[in-house]
Design a protein around this motif. Structure first.
Motif, mmCIF file in Angstrom:
data_model
loop_
_atom_site.group_PDB
_atom_site.id
_atom_site.type_symbol
_atom_site.label_atom_id
_atom_site.label_comp_id
_atom_site.label_asym_id
_atom_site.label_seq_id
_atom_site.Cartn_x
_atom_site.Cartn_y
_atom_site.Cartn_z
ATOM 1 N N ALA A 145 15.361 -12.139 6.440
ATOM 2 C CA ALA A 145 15.150 -10.606 6.486
ATOM 3 C C ALA A 145 13.572 -10.475 6.293
ATOM 4 C CB ALA A 145 15.830 -9.882 5.175
ATOM 5 N N ALA A 146 13.021 -9.432 6.755
ATOM 6 C CA ALA A 146 11.522 -9.271 6.603
ATOM 7 C C ALA A 146 11.445 -7.778 6.440
ATOM 8 C CB ALA A 146 10.894 -9.696 7.935
ATOM 9 N N GLY A 147 10.216 -7.486 5.840
ATOM 10 C CA GLY A 147 10.068 -5.959 5.722
ATOM 11 C C GLY A 147 8.522 -5.705 5.535
ATOM 12 N N HIS A 148 8.157 -4.636 5.677
ATOM 13 C CA HIS A 148 6.718 -4.300 5.388
ATOM 14 C C HIS A 148 6.596 -2.975 4.444
ATOM 15 C CE1 HIS A 148 6.570 -1.136 8.610
ATOM 16 N NE2 HIS A 148 7.372 -2.121 9.302
ATOM 17 N N THR A 149 5.456 -2.748 3.788
ATOM 18 C CA THR A 149 4.847 -1.337 3.292
ATOM 19 C C THR A 149 5.508 -0.338 4.070
ATOM 20 O OG1 THR A 149 3.375 -2.618 1.893
ATOM 21 C CG2 THR A 149 3.463 -0.089 1.796
ATOM 22 N N GLY A 150 6.203 0.712 3.503
ATOM 23 C CA GLY A 150 6.487 1.809 4.226
ATOM 24 C C GLY A 150 7.333 1.730 5.393
ATOM 25 N N GLU A 151 8.102 0.819 5.441
ATOM 26 C CA GLU A 151 8.851 0.690 6.619
ATOM 27 C C GLU A 151 9.881 1.925 6.968
ATOM 28 O OE1 GLU A 151 12.084 -2.702 8.077
ATOM 29 O OE2 GLU A 151 10.310 -3.484 7.320
ATOM 30 N N SER A 152 10.629 2.397 5.911
ATOM 31 C CA SER A 152 11.342 3.267 6.219
ATOM 32 C C SER A 152 11.343 4.659 5.186
ATOM 33 C CB SER A 152 12.684 2.838 6.286
ATOM 34 O OG SER A 152 13.170 2.480 4.962
ATOM 35 N N ASP A 153 10.439 4.216 4.381
ATOM 36 C CA ASP A 153 9.980 5.188 3.431
ATOM 37 C C ASP A 153 8.656 5.182 2.824
ATOM 38 O OD1 ASP A 153 9.735 6.033 0.475
ATOM 39 O OD2 ASP A 153 11.306 7.408 1.240
ATOM 40 N N PRO A 154 7.523 6.189 2.755
ATOM 41 C CA PRO A 154 6.427 5.831 2.202
ATOM 42 C C PRO A 154 6.254 4.996 1.105
ATOM 43 C CG PRO A 154 6.538 8.074 2.851
ATOM 44 C CD PRO A 154 8.227 7.471 2.848
ATOM 45 N N HIS A 155 7.266 4.990 0.218
ATOM 46 C CA HIS A 155 7.343 4.436 -1.152
ATOM 47 C C HIS A 155 7.867 2.942 -1.129
ATOM 48 C CE1 HIS A 155 6.102 8.147 -2.960
ATOM 49 N NE2 HIS A 155 6.838 8.686 -2.666
ATOM 50 N N ASP A 156 8.186 2.632 0.152
ATOM 51 C CA ASP A 156 8.798 1.261 0.320
ATOM 52 C C ASP A 156 7.691 0.210 0.017
ATOM 53 O OD1 ASP A 156 11.455 2.183 1.000
ATOM 54 O OD2 ASP A 156 11.188 1.846 3.013
ATOM 55 N N HIS A 157 8.127 -0.908 -0.980
ATOM 56 C CA HIS A 157 7.279 -2.215 -0.891
ATOM 57 C C HIS A 157 7.899 -3.181 -0.186
ATOM 58 C CE1 HIS A 157 5.145 -1.442 -5.028
ATOM 59 N NE2 HIS A 157 5.142 -0.209 -4.218
ATOM 60 N N ALA A 158 7.216 -4.009 0.538
ATOM 61 C CA ALA A 158 7.599 -5.142 1.545
ATOM 62 C C ALA A 158 8.801 -5.952 1.047
ATOM 63 C CB ALA A 158 6.509 -5.903 1.892
ATOM 64 N N GLU A 159 8.612 -6.396 -0.165
ATOM 65 C CA GLU A 159 9.612 -7.262 -0.855
ATOM 66 C C GLU A 159 10.850 -6.369 -0.972
ATOM 67 O OE1 GLU A 159 5.725 -8.479 -2.891
ATOM 68 O OE2 GLU A 159 6.531 -6.620 -2.005
ATOM 69 N N GLU A 160 10.759 -5.375 -1.570
ATOM 70 C CA GLU A 160 11.803 -4.450 -1.943
ATOM 71 C C GLU A 160 12.830 -4.340 -0.612
ATOM 72 O OE1 GLU A 160 12.366 -0.010 -3.670
ATOM 73 O OE2 GLU A 160 10.510 -0.367 -2.258
ATOM 74 N N VAL A 161 11.882 -3.927 0.645
ATOM 75 C CA VAL A 161 12.684 -3.883 1.850
ATOM 76 C C VAL A 161 13.470 -4.952 2.410
ATOM 77 C CG1 VAL A 161 12.178 -3.234 4.541
ATOM 78 C CG2 VAL A 161 10.956 -1.967 2.654
ATOM 79 N N ALA A 162 12.915 -6.125 2.350
ATOM 80 C CA ALA A 162 13.434 -7.331 2.774
ATOM 81 C C ALA A 162 14.753 -7.461 1.901
ATOM 82 C CB ALA A 162 12.420 -8.616 2.659
ATOM 83 N N LEU A 163 14.431 -7.476 0.525
ATOM 84 C CA LEU A 163 15.671 -7.747 -0.025
ATOM 85 C C LEU A 163 16.718 -7.007 -0.074
ATOM 86 C CD1 LEU A 163 13.661 -8.938 -3.656
ATOM 87 C CD2 LEU A 163 14.791 -10.541 -1.647
ATOM 88 N N ALA A 164 16.373 -5.635 0.190
ATOM 89 C CA ALA A 164 17.564 -4.614 0.425
ATOM 90 C C ALA A 164 18.266 -4.933 1.775
ATOM 91 C CB ALA A 164 17.157 -3.230 0.478
ATOM 92 N N LYS A 165 17.600 -5.415 2.662
ATOM 93 C CA LYS A 165 18.636 -5.880 3.880
ATOM 94 C C LYS A 165 19.503 -7.115 3.573
ATOM 95 C CE LYS A 165 14.590 -4.590 6.846
ATOM 96 N NZ LYS A 165 13.554 -4.943 7.756
ATOM 97 N N LEU A 166 19.283 -7.711 2.497
ATOM 98 C CA LEU A 166 20.110 -8.668 2.249
ATOM 99 C C LEU A 166 21.102 -8.546 0.907
ATOM 100 C CD1 LEU A 166 17.426 -11.864 2.381
ATOM 101 C CD2 LEU A 166 19.283 -11.341 3.766
#
Length: 179
Positions: free
Chosen positions: A44-65
């Motif tokens: 998984a991968a993610g970046h800051t603000g990917e789907s919400d302005p408050h998203d942190h990159a690590e949070e986004v990637a981990l949520a996908k998993l």
């Protein structure tokens, strides 16, 4: 603590490139994160603000998993040190990494104490994780985050605003050739 490997540098450079997808902001850092399994497959991968302005990159990637696989042999690559303090949500990135069961984290730049006082590397190490800092790539993260660092980096230590190899930070906050 282990040292970085050639694959670590490659994945970390990819996470740094991913951070460029973060919407520009002077109120948060642009961060990219990639979770890679022990065989070198991106989970998984993610970046800051990917789907919400408050998203942190690590949070986004981990949520996908979330709950989909065993992450105990995975490595999380983050352009910036995982946070240990945040105002927008109760769970920090370091806390999410610990909860996910990831055992290894590689990052390029310590979080400057401009927006929050974070100690992600120390918290993760105390949690038993192998944490690798690849500081010679920090200048790339600083360049991407110039909107945040450029405004507040004057007078900061190199931990705050790393410079390109072979340059130094002047009193005015600009960079020039190494002395």
């Amino acid at each position: 603590m282990s040292v970085s490997t050639v694959p670590d540098r490659r994945w970390l450079t990819s996470a740094i490139a991913l951070s460029r997808l973060a919407p520009p902001s002077r109120a948060r850092y642009a961060v990219g994160a990639i979770v890679v399994d022990h065989g070198g497959v991106v989970l998984a991968a993610g970046h800051t603000g990917e789907s919400d302005p408050h998203d942190h990159a690590e949070e986004v990637a981990l949520a996908k998993l979330a709950g989909r696989c065993d992450l105990s042999r995975a490595t999380l690559y983050s352009s910036l040190e995982p946070c240990t303090a945040r105002r927008s949500r109760p769970l920090t990135c370091a806390g999410a990494i610990l909860a996910a069961g990831i055992r290894r984290v590689v990052f390029a730049m310590r979080e400057p104490p401009l927006l929050a006082d974070c100690h992600g590397a120390e918290i993760l190490r105390r949690g038993g994780l192998d944490v690798v800092e690849v500081g010679d790539l920090a200048y790339l993260v600083a360049e991407i985050n110039n909107d945040v660092l450029g405004v507040t980096a004057v007078g900061c230590t190199p931990r705050c605003a790393p410079t390109r190899p072979g340059t130094h930070r002047t009193a005015a906050g600009t960079t020039g050739p190494a002395r």
